[in-house]
Design a protein around this motif. Structure first.
Motif, PDB file in Angstrom:
ATOM      1  N   TYR A  18      50.012  40.132  42.759  1.00 56.11           N
ATOM      2  CA  TYR A  18      49.373  38.942  42.193  1.00 56.11           C
ATOM      3  C   TYR A  18      50.417  38.002  41.590  1.00 56.11           C
ATOM      4  O   TYR A  18      50.368  36.797  41.782  1.00 56.11           O
ATOM      5  CB  TYR A  18      48.347  39.344  41.127  1.00 56.11           C
ATOM      6  CG  TYR A  18      47.444  38.205  40.754  1.00 56.11           C
ATOM      7  CD1 TYR A  18      46.386  37.858  41.580  1.00 56.11           C
ATOM      8  CD2 TYR A  18      47.662  37.450  39.603  1.00 56.11           C
ATOM      9  CE1 TYR A  18      45.557  36.793  41.276  1.00 56.11           C
ATOM     10  CE2 TYR A  18      46.844  36.386  39.295  1.00 56.11           C
ATOM     11  CZ  TYR A  18      45.790  36.066  40.119  1.00 56.11           C
ATOM     12  OH  TYR A  18      44.979  35.004  39.820  1.00 56.11           O
ATOM     13  N   GLY A 122      43.126  40.412  52.676  1.00 57.32           N
ATOM     14  CA  GLY A 122      43.438  41.085  51.413  1.00 57.32           C
ATOM     15  C   GLY A 122      44.744  41.865  51.491  1.00 57.32           C
ATOM     16  O   GLY A 122      45.374  42.146  50.468  1.00 57.32           O
ATOM     17  N   PRO A 126      46.105  38.966  47.298  1.00 55.36           N
ATOM     18  CA  PRO A 126      45.063  39.668  46.532  1.00 55.36           C
ATOM     19  C   PRO A 126      43.790  38.816  46.488  1.00 55.36           C
ATOM     20  O   PRO A 126      43.834  37.667  46.062  1.00 55.36           O
ATOM     21  CB  PRO A 126      45.667  39.801  45.131  1.00 55.36           C
ATOM     22  CG  PRO A 126      47.093  39.380  45.246  1.00 55.36           C
ATOM     23  CD  PRO A 126      47.199  38.495  46.442  1.00 55.36           C
ATOM     24  N   VAL A 128      39.525  38.435  45.505  1.00 57.55           N
ATOM     25  CA  VAL A 128      38.460  38.921  44.633  1.00 57.55           C
ATOM     26  C   VAL A 128      37.140  38.678  45.345  1.00 57.55           C
ATOM     27  O   VAL A 128      36.923  37.600  45.910  1.00 57.55           O
ATOM     28  CB  VAL A 128      38.465  38.184  43.277  1.00 57.55           C
ATOM     29  CG1 VAL A 128      37.234  38.540  42.455  1.00 57.55           C
ATOM     30  CG2 VAL A 128      39.736  38.506  42.501  1.00 57.55           C
ATOM     31  N   GLN A 130      33.064  38.602  44.679  1.00 56.75           N
ATOM     32  CA  GLN A 130      31.908  38.660  43.764  1.00 56.75           C
ATOM     33  C   GLN A 130      30.737  38.053  44.508  1.00 56.75           C
ATOM     34  O   GLN A 130      30.890  37.620  45.649  1.00 56.75           O
ATOM     35  CB  GLN A 130      32.183  37.879  42.468  1.00 56.75           C
ATOM     36  CG  GLN A 130      33.364  38.382  41.672  1.00 56.75           C
ATOM     37  CD  GLN A 130      33.099  39.548  40.753  1.00 56.75           C
ATOM     38  OE1 GLN A 130      33.969  39.967  40.049  1.00 56.75           O
ATOM     39  NE2 GLN A 130      31.907  40.101  40.755  1.00 56.75           N
ATOM     40  N   ILE A 143      34.319  34.963  48.173  1.00 58.44           N
ATOM     41  CA  ILE A 143      35.682  35.491  48.060  1.00 58.44           C
ATOM     42  C   ILE A 143      36.571  34.430  47.412  1.00 58.44           C
ATOM     43  O   ILE A 143      36.430  33.240  47.701  1.00 58.44           O
ATOM     44  CB  ILE A 143      36.244  35.879  49.448  1.00 58.44           C
ATOM     45  CG1 ILE A 143      35.465  37.084  49.998  1.00 58.44           C
ATOM     46  CG2 ILE A 143      37.727  36.217  49.375  1.00 58.44           C
ATOM     47  CD1 ILE A 143      35.906  37.516  51.374  1.00 58.44           C
ATOM     48  N   TYR A 144      37.452  34.872  46.527  1.00 57.49           N
ATOM     49  CA  TYR A 144      38.358  33.965  45.834  1.00 57.49           C
ATOM     50  C   TYR A 144      39.800  34.342  46.146  1.00 57.49           C
ATOM     51  O   TYR A 144      40.179  35.512  45.998  1.00 57.49           O
ATOM     52  CB  TYR A 144      38.143  34.028  44.323  1.00 57.49           C
ATOM     53  CG  TYR A 144      36.703  33.827  43.910  1.00 57.49           C
ATOM     54  CD1 TYR A 144      36.210  32.556  43.617  1.00 57.49           C
ATOM     55  CD2 TYR A 144      35.826  34.904  43.842  1.00 57.49           C
ATOM     56  CE1 TYR A 144      34.877  32.377  43.255  1.00 57.49           C
ATOM     57  CE2 TYR A 144      34.498  34.728  43.481  1.00 57.49           C
ATOM     58  CZ  TYR A 144      34.031  33.459  43.188  1.00 57.49           C
ATOM     59  OH  TYR A 144      32.718  33.287  42.843  1.00 57.49           O
ATOM     60  N   PRO A 146      43.926  33.981  45.226  1.00 58.49           N
ATOM     61  CA  PRO A 146      44.553  34.025  43.891  1.00 58.49           C
ATOM     62  C   PRO A 146      44.566  32.674  43.177  1.00 58.49           C
ATOM     63  O   PRO A 146      44.228  32.591  42.001  1.00 58.49           O
ATOM     64  CB  PRO A 146      45.986  34.490  44.190  1.00 58.49           C
ATOM     65  CG  PRO A 146      45.888  35.219  45.481  1.00 58.49           C
ATOM     66  CD  PRO A 146      44.775  34.588  46.259  1.00 58.49           C
ATOM     67  N   ARG A 149      41.112  31.588  41.985  1.00 63.59           N
ATOM     68  CA  ARG A 149      40.708  32.353  40.813  1.00 63.59           C
ATOM     69  C   ARG A 149      41.435  31.847  39.563  1.00 63.59           C
ATOM     70  O   ARG A 149      40.869  31.768  38.477  1.00 63.59           O
ATOM     71  CB  ARG A 149      41.056  33.819  41.083  1.00 63.59           C
ATOM     72  CG  ARG A 149      40.369  34.807  40.218  1.00 63.59           C
ATOM     73  CD  ARG A 149      38.974  35.106  40.701  1.00 63.59           C
ATOM     74  NE  ARG A 149      38.245  35.890  39.713  1.00 63.59           N
ATOM     75  CZ  ARG A 149      36.925  35.949  39.675  1.00 63.59           C
ATOM     76  NH1 ARG A 149      36.188  35.300  40.536  1.00 63.59           N
ATOM     77  NH2 ARG A 149      36.327  36.676  38.760  1.00 63.59           N
ATOM     78  N   ASN A 181      29.547  36.983  39.471  1.00 69.00           N
ATOM     79  CA  ASN A 181      30.856  36.589  38.955  1.00 69.00           C
ATOM     80  C   ASN A 181      30.861  36.369  37.448  1.00 69.00           C
ATOM     81  O   ASN A 181      31.878  36.577  36.788  1.00 69.00           O
ATOM     82  CB  ASN A 181      31.277  35.298  39.673  1.00 69.00           C
ATOM     83  CG  ASN A 181      32.725  34.966  39.481  1.00 69.00           C
ATOM     84  OD1 ASN A 181      33.540  35.849  39.234  1.00 69.00           O
ATOM     85  ND2 ASN A 181      33.063  33.705  39.588  1.00 69.00           N
ATOM     86  N   MET A 184      32.385  38.835  34.626  1.00 63.11           N
ATOM     87  CA  MET A 184      33.744  39.213  35.026  1.00 63.11           C
ATOM     88  C   MET A 184      34.693  38.022  34.883  1.00 63.11           C
ATOM     89  O   MET A 184      35.799  38.135  34.390  1.00 63.11           O
ATOM     90  CB  MET A 184      33.770  39.669  36.491  1.00 63.11           C
ATOM     91  CG  MET A 184      32.701  40.655  36.848  1.00 63.11           C
ATOM     92  SD  MET A 184      32.959  42.234  36.054  1.00 63.11           S
ATOM     93  CE  MET A 184      33.566  43.169  37.429  1.00 63.11           C
ATOM     94  N   GLU A 188      38.010  37.328  32.360  1.00 63.89           N
ATOM     95  CA  GLU A 188      39.324  36.939  32.863  1.00 63.89           C
ATOM     96  C   GLU A 188      39.890  35.739  32.118  1.00 63.89           C
ATOM     97  O   GLU A 188      41.043  35.702  31.730  1.00 63.89           O
ATOM     98  CB  GLU A 188      39.215  36.575  34.354  1.00 63.89           C
ATOM     99  CG  GLU A 188      39.590  37.704  35.288  1.00 63.89           C
ATOM    100  CD  GLU A 188      39.265  37.368  36.737  1.00 63.89           C
ATOM    101  OE1 GLU A 188      38.412  38.062  37.317  1.00 63.89           O
ATOM    102  OE2 GLU A 188      39.853  36.402  37.276  1.00 63.89           O
TER     103      GLU A 188
END
Ligand SMILES: [Zn+2]
Length: 478
Positions: A18, A122, A126, A128, A130, A143-144, A146, A149, A181, A184, A188
């Protein structure tokens, strides 16, 4: 170790790190985190913001052309690459709704085709995963990448700092944790961009309401974050069932998306200032109130919001109510370009004393698809909350049922309302509320008073962040 020992770890591919997936210094120049943001972009002259938006908008449209969903949706409307040359062309782009996303998933199960990446990516960056809240069927995946996000985290940090969160605060996060999401994401950005600490209790399903209050009391929560109906529920349980005055807990700030519910009653219950914002699972935190509470400042370097007629999708005159269309100016994995959120809002037309130059929105009046057409009148069920909050005999919980009644097949709505205490004179309350609703909604509706907590199963109050307020049985009856 013998010579026959095999190194079982030798063929593991190196995962993408990341910390190496983002040029953080460049990112912070593009999207300054708070408090730097307030000294720079927040006060940028409108024409500079517009120029910045145009540059990011054109890059976003170019990215859209790489995504199958947009290729299909745009070509259907006669659009070709190169047709969109400036921000002024935005109205040529057809908006889309959740129905289009559901179709996308049906076309390409189980993920849909609104991505510019695949899950296999992936291994290279990286990602994510949700989902949306999802009230029917499987929730919609999102999908996110990096950078997506990280920008969302920066926006979330701006939102909380703008609302009054400060380094050292203990922020109790009562949003759902898991697939969606919301909770979570909040954890973050509290962690990365506010200097506060998240106490991630989740909704009542993750941490029972009484335990939430015990934690707030002994660990000294300073900021409560969640949906307003659950925070109201927390306060009422503390007061009526645990004999704890919520005002004694030391919570000074409540951060929640209030909708048209009045803030006075919630502020009174908790003895805390209530601050609002607007955000979604897919797009992140798009706007927030500053301490002047004079409309929601939109983070226009990252978002382009429009207010449009729900049917024609033409922009409504500045200051009038319309559906909020969302364009994210930063997304890579799953671009959002003219998404019709169904959330009804309006731009503010005056200035905010804080000196912010970005457009502001007047909060969310309700959901266009929640809006009930009752005997020719548009009713936002959310307005009912306003009436209930002004009556101490109720606890604020309600559920609307719409039916076709009698031989005349007349549309009738009944509002089921929870009484705050069992000693309430139900007949008098029913009569008073029917009168008030007639005044506020401009249409006659029935009222049925029920016991406290009787509506939990219908609304989902203690188990989810996606509260349901209405059942429209008219289609079923036809
Ligand atoms: Zn302001």
């Amino acid at each position: 170790m013998t010579s026959t020992a095999r190194n079982i770890f030798s063929d593991i591919p190196t995962p993408p790190l990341y910390s190496e997936s983002i040029d953080f210094a460049a990112l912070y120049k593009e999207f300054p985190p708070a408090p730097e943001y307030f000294h720079t972009v927040h006060k940028m002259p409108p024409q500079e913001i517009r120029a910045l938006q145009e540059k990011r908008f054109l890059a976003t449209v170019a990215r859209g052309w790489q995504v199958p969903f947009y290729q299909l949706h745009w070509r259907k409307a006669g659009l070709e690459p190169g047709d969109i040359r400036s921000l002024a062309d935005i109205e040529k782009i057809p908006p889309y709704t959740v129905h289009d996303l559901r179709e996308s998933i049906e076309r390409n199960p189980p993920w849909g085709d609104y991505w510019g990446v695949t899950l296999a990516d992936g291994a290279k960056m990286p990602l994510v995963l949700q989902t949306s809240g999802g009230t029917t069927g499987l929730p919609r995946p999102m999908i996110y990448a990096p950078r997506d996000r990280e920008v969302m985290s920066i926006m979330g940090g701006r939102r909380l700092i703008m609302q009054g969160v400060r380094p050292g605060d203990l922020v109790q996060v009562t949003m759902s944790l898991g697939l969606t999401n919301a909770g979570m994401m909040v954890r973050e950005y509290i962690w990365k961009y506010t200097g506060a600490i998240a106490l991630t209790t989740g909704s009542g399903a993750a941490t029972p309401t009484r335990r939430q209050i015990e934690l707030a009391q002994s660990w000294k929560t300073t900021v409560m974050l969640g949906i307003p109906s659950y925070i109201r529920h927390l306060g009422i349980v503390a007061r009526d069932e645990m004999n704890i005055d919520p005002r004694s807990l030391g919570v000074r700030l409540i951060c929640c998306g209030l909708g048209p519910e009045p803030r006075d009653a919630l502020e009174e219950l908790w003895g805390a200032k209530v601050m609002q914002q607007y955000g979604t699972n897919e797009s992140g935190m798009m706007s927030a109130e500053c301490p002047f509470q004079h409309g929601f400042h939109i983070f226009e370097d990252a978002y382009l919001l429009e207010m449009a007629d729900p049917e024609t999708h033409k922009p409504v005159p500045h200051g009038e109510k319309g559906n909020t269309l969302i364009t994210c100016l930063y997304k890579h994995a799953a671009p959002v370009i003219r998404f019709d959120s169904n959330d009804v809002s309006a731009f503010s037309t005056d200035a905010c004393p804080c000196g912010g130059t970005h457009k502001r929105m007047q909060g969310i009046f309700g959901r266009a698809d929640n809006m009930i057409r009752l005997r020719g009148i548009n009713v936002f069920p959310e307005a009912i909350a306003t009436v209930l909050a002004g009556d101490a005999r109720c606890n604020g919980e309600y559920f609307c049922v719409v039916d076709v009644v009698g031989e005349a097949r007349r549309d009738e709505m009944t509002v089921k309302v929870e009484a705050g205490k069992s000693t309430v004179d139900r007949a008098a309350l029913q009569q008073d509320l029917e009168r008030r609703f007639k005044e506020v909604l401009s249409v006659k509706v029935g009222v049925e008073i029920v016991d406290a907590k009787a509506l939990d199963k219908l609304t989902g109050l203690t188990s989810t962040s996606k509260i349901k307020r209405i059942a429209d049985n008219r289609n079923a009856a036809k």
